[in-house]
Write a protein that holds these residues in place. Structure first.
Motif, PDB file in Angstrom:
ATOM      1  N   ASN A   1       3.189  35.016 -15.381  1.00 60.92           N
ATOM      2  CA  ASN A   1       3.793  36.254 -14.943  1.00 60.92           C
ATOM      3  C   ASN A   1       3.628  37.279 -16.047  1.00 60.92           C
ATOM      4  OD1 ASN A   1       6.234  37.818 -15.337  1.00 60.92           O
ATOM      5  ND2 ASN A   1       7.358  36.542 -13.903  1.00 60.92           N
ATOM      6  N   ALA A   2       3.441  38.513 -15.676  1.00 65.35           N
ATOM      7  CA  ALA A   2       3.177  39.609 -16.622  1.00 65.35           C
ATOM      8  C   ALA A   2       4.417  39.974 -17.408  1.00 65.35           C
ATOM      9  CB  ALA A   2       2.653  40.823 -15.883  1.00 65.35           C
ATOM     10  N   GLY A   3       5.583  39.626 -16.908  1.00 62.14           N
ATOM     11  CA  GLY A   3       6.826  39.948 -17.619  1.00 62.14           C
ATOM     12  C   GLY A   3       6.916  39.230 -18.953  1.00 62.14           C
ATOM     13  N   ASN A   4       6.505  37.972 -18.981  1.00 62.13           N
ATOM     14  CA  ASN A   4       6.520  37.223 -20.250  1.00 62.13           C
ATOM     15  C   ASN A   4       5.523  37.798 -21.242  1.00 62.13           C
ATOM     16  OD1 ASN A   4       8.503  35.464 -19.461  1.00 62.13           O
ATOM     17  ND2 ASN A   4       7.079  33.922 -18.669  1.00 62.13           N
ATOM     18  N   ALA A   5       4.347  38.172 -20.769  1.00 66.15           N
ATOM     19  CA  ALA A   5       3.335  38.769 -21.646  1.00 66.15           C
ATOM     20  C   ALA A   5       3.849  40.086 -22.210  1.00 66.15           C
ATOM     21  CB  ALA A   5       2.037  38.972 -20.896  1.00 66.15           C
ATOM     22  N   ASN A   6       4.513  40.883 -21.361  1.00 69.71           N
ATOM     23  CA  ASN A   6       5.073  42.164 -21.840  1.00 69.71           C
ATOM     24  C   ASN A   6       6.191  41.923 -22.852  1.00 69.71           C
ATOM     25  OD1 ASN A   6       3.361  43.774 -20.356  1.00 69.71           O
ATOM     26  ND2 ASN A   6       4.741  43.907 -18.589  1.00 69.71           N
ATOM     27  N   ALA A   7       7.011  40.899 -22.639  1.00 70.88           N
ATOM     28  CA  ALA A   7       8.103  40.590 -23.567  1.00 70.88           C
ATOM     29  C   ALA A   7       7.538  40.148 -24.917  1.00 70.88           C
ATOM     30  CB  ALA A   7       9.003  39.507 -22.979  1.00 70.88           C
ATOM     31  N   ILE A   8       6.498  39.324 -24.853  1.00 74.69           N
ATOM     32  CA  ILE A   8       5.868  38.890 -26.108  1.00 74.69           C
ATOM     33  C   ILE A   8       5.226  40.074 -26.808  1.00 74.69           C
ATOM     34  CG2 ILE A   8       3.981  37.502 -27.070  1.00 74.69           C
ATOM     35  CD1 ILE A   8       4.626  35.397 -24.919  1.00 74.69           C
ATOM     36  N   SER A   9       4.575  40.956 -26.069  1.00 75.73           N
ATOM     37  CA  SER A   9       3.951  42.139 -26.646  1.00 75.73           C
ATOM     38  C   SER A   9       4.998  43.070 -27.257  1.00 75.73           C
ATOM     39  CB  SER A   9       3.154  42.878 -25.577  1.00 75.73           C
ATOM     40  OG  SER A   9       2.642  44.068 -26.096  1.00 75.73           O
ATOM     41  N   ALA A  10       6.167  43.154 -26.634  1.00 78.00           N
ATOM     42  CA  ALA A  10       7.231  44.026 -27.142  1.00 78.00           C
ATOM     43  C   ALA A  10       7.807  43.509 -28.447  1.00 78.00           C
ATOM     44  CB  ALA A  10       8.328  44.157 -26.098  1.00 78.00           C
ATOM     45  N   LEU A  11       7.677  42.190 -28.696  1.00 78.45           N
ATOM     46  CA  LEU A  11       8.169  41.624 -29.959  1.00 78.45           C
ATOM     47  C   LEU A  11       7.442  42.215 -31.170  1.00 78.45           C
ATOM     48  CD1 LEU A  11       8.633  37.829 -29.132  1.00 78.45           C
ATOM     49  CD2 LEU A  11      10.401  39.534 -29.545  1.00 78.45           C
ATOM     50  N   GLN A  12       6.203  42.695 -30.943  1.00 85.63           N
ATOM     51  CA  GLN A  12       5.441  43.267 -32.043  1.00 85.63           C
ATOM     52  C   GLN A  12       6.144  44.491 -32.619  1.00 85.63           C
ATOM     53  OE1 GLN A  12       1.472  44.437 -30.952  1.00 85.63           O
ATOM     54  NE2 GLN A  12       0.948  45.092 -33.023  1.00 85.63           N
ATOM     55  N   TYR A  13       6.837  45.238 -31.793  1.00 91.97           N
ATOM     56  CA  TYR A  13       7.481  46.479 -32.253  1.00 91.97           C
ATOM     57  C   TYR A  13       8.989  46.348 -32.388  1.00 91.97           C
ATOM     58  CZ  TYR A  13       2.889  48.122 -30.937  1.00 91.97           C
ATOM     59  OH  TYR A  13       1.530  48.272 -30.833  1.00 91.97           O
TER      60      TYR A  13
END
Length: 105
Positions: A1-13
Protein backbone atom coordinates in the motif's frame (compact mmCIF):
# COMPACT_ATOMS: atom_id res chain seq x y z
CA UNK A 1 0.00 0.00 0.00
CA UNK A 2 1.24 3.50 -0.83
CA UNK A 3 0.43 4.77 2.65
CA UNK A 4 3.30 2.83 4.20
CA UNK A 5 5.72 4.05 1.53
CA UNK A 6 4.59 7.64 2.16
CA UNK A 7 4.99 7.19 5.94
CA UNK A 8 8.49 5.82 5.48
CA UNK A 9 9.32 8.67 3.09
CA UNK A 10 8.00 11.21 5.61
CA UNK A 11 10.42 9.86 8.23
CA UNK A 12 13.23 11.44 6.20
CA UNK A 13 12.00 14.92 7.15
CA UNK A 14 10.58 14.15 10.59
CA UNK A 15 12.47 15.52 13.62
CA UNK A 16 12.03 12.87 16.29
CA UNK A 17 15.57 13.10 17.74
CA UNK A 18 17.36 15.49 20.11
CA UNK A 19 14.19 16.86 21.61
CA UNK A 20 12.37 17.04 18.29
CA UNK A 21 15.06 19.30 16.77
CA UNK A 22 16.93 16.93 14.45
CA UNK A 23 16.15 14.56 11.63
CA UNK A 24 17.77 11.16 11.37
CA UNK A 25 20.32 12.52 8.86
CA UNK A 26 21.11 15.55 11.02
CA UNK A 27 21.52 13.35 14.10
CA UNK A 28 23.80 10.96 12.22
CA UNK A 29 25.91 13.85 10.85
CA UNK A 30 26.16 15.36 14.32
CA UNK A 31 27.14 12.02 15.83
CA UNK A 32 29.83 11.33 13.21
CA UNK A 33 31.20 14.88 13.55
CA UNK A 34 31.35 14.54 17.33
CA UNK A 35 33.00 11.14 17.02
CA UNK A 36 35.62 12.50 14.61
CA UNK A 37 36.32 15.48 16.84
CA UNK A 38 36.73 13.30 19.90
CA UNK A 39 38.96 10.91 17.98
CA UNK A 40 41.19 13.80 16.85
CA UNK A 41 41.46 15.08 20.43
CA UNK A 42 42.59 11.66 21.63
CA UNK A 43 45.12 11.38 18.80
CA UNK A 44 46.60 14.75 19.80
CA UNK A 45 46.63 13.66 23.44
CA UNK A 46 48.43 10.46 22.46
CA UNK A 47 51.08 12.41 20.53
CA UNK A 48 51.66 14.83 23.40
CA UNK A 49 51.85 11.96 25.90
CA UNK A 50 54.43 10.22 23.70
CA UNK A 51 56.54 13.38 23.48
CA UNK A 52 56.34 13.87 27.23
CA UNK A 53 57.30 10.25 27.88
CA UNK A 54 60.29 10.52 25.54
CA UNK A 55 61.44 13.72 27.25
CA UNK A 56 61.13 12.23 30.73
CA UNK A 57 63.01 9.13 29.62
CA UNK A 58 65.85 11.31 28.32
CA UNK A 59 65.93 13.29 31.58
CA UNK A 60 66.06 10.07 33.61
CA UNK A 61 68.82 8.60 31.45
CA UNK A 62 70.87 11.79 31.60
CA UNK A 63 70.70 11.73 35.40
CA UNK A 64 71.46 8.05 35.87
CA UNK A 65 72.98 6.94 32.59
CA UNK A 66 76.61 6.58 31.66
CA UNK A 67 78.09 9.02 29.19
CA UNK A 68 80.67 7.11 27.17
CA UNK A 69 82.66 10.23 26.33
CA UNK A 70 83.04 11.17 29.99
CA UNK A 71 84.01 7.63 30.87
CA UNK A 72 86.65 7.60 28.13
CA UNK A 73 88.15 10.89 29.38
CA UNK A 74 88.32 9.52 32.93
CA UNK A 75 89.87 6.27 31.70
CA UNK A 76 92.55 8.21 29.79
CA UNK A 77 93.34 10.37 32.83
CA UNK A 78 93.72 7.24 34.99
CA UNK A 79 95.97 5.72 32.34
CA UNK A 80 98.16 8.86 32.27
CA UNK A 81 98.39 8.83 36.08
CA UNK A 82 99.42 5.17 35.99
CA UNK A 83 102.08 5.91 33.37
CA UNK A 84 103.42 8.82 35.48
CA UNK A 85 103.60 6.61 38.58
CA UNK A 86 105.38 3.93 36.55
CA UNK A 87 107.96 6.45 35.33
CA UNK A 88 108.50 7.64 38.90
CA UNK A 89 109.16 4.09 40.05
CA UNK A 90 111.58 3.59 37.12
CA UNK A 91 113.48 6.78 37.99
CA UNK A 92 113.73 5.76 41.64
CA UNK A 93 114.95 2.30 40.59
CA UNK A 94 117.68 3.82 38.40
CA UNK A 95 118.72 6.19 41.19
CA UNK A 96 119.03 3.34 43.66
CA UNK A 97 120.91 1.24 41.11
CA UNK A 98 123.34 4.08 40.57
CA UNK A 99 123.81 4.69 44.28
CA UNK A 100 124.28 1.05 45.23
CA UNK A 101 126.21 -0.39 42.30
CA UNK A 102 128.34 2.56 41.16
CA UNK A 103 129.17 4.14 44.48
CA UNK A 104 130.52 0.90 45.90
CA UNK A 105 133.35 0.82 43.43
Amino acid sequence: NAGNANAISALQYAKPLLGATATYDEFYQSFISSLGSTSRQFEQLDVSQSILLEHLTQVRESASGVNLDEEMVQLMSYQRAYEAASRLVSVIDEMLDTLINRMAV
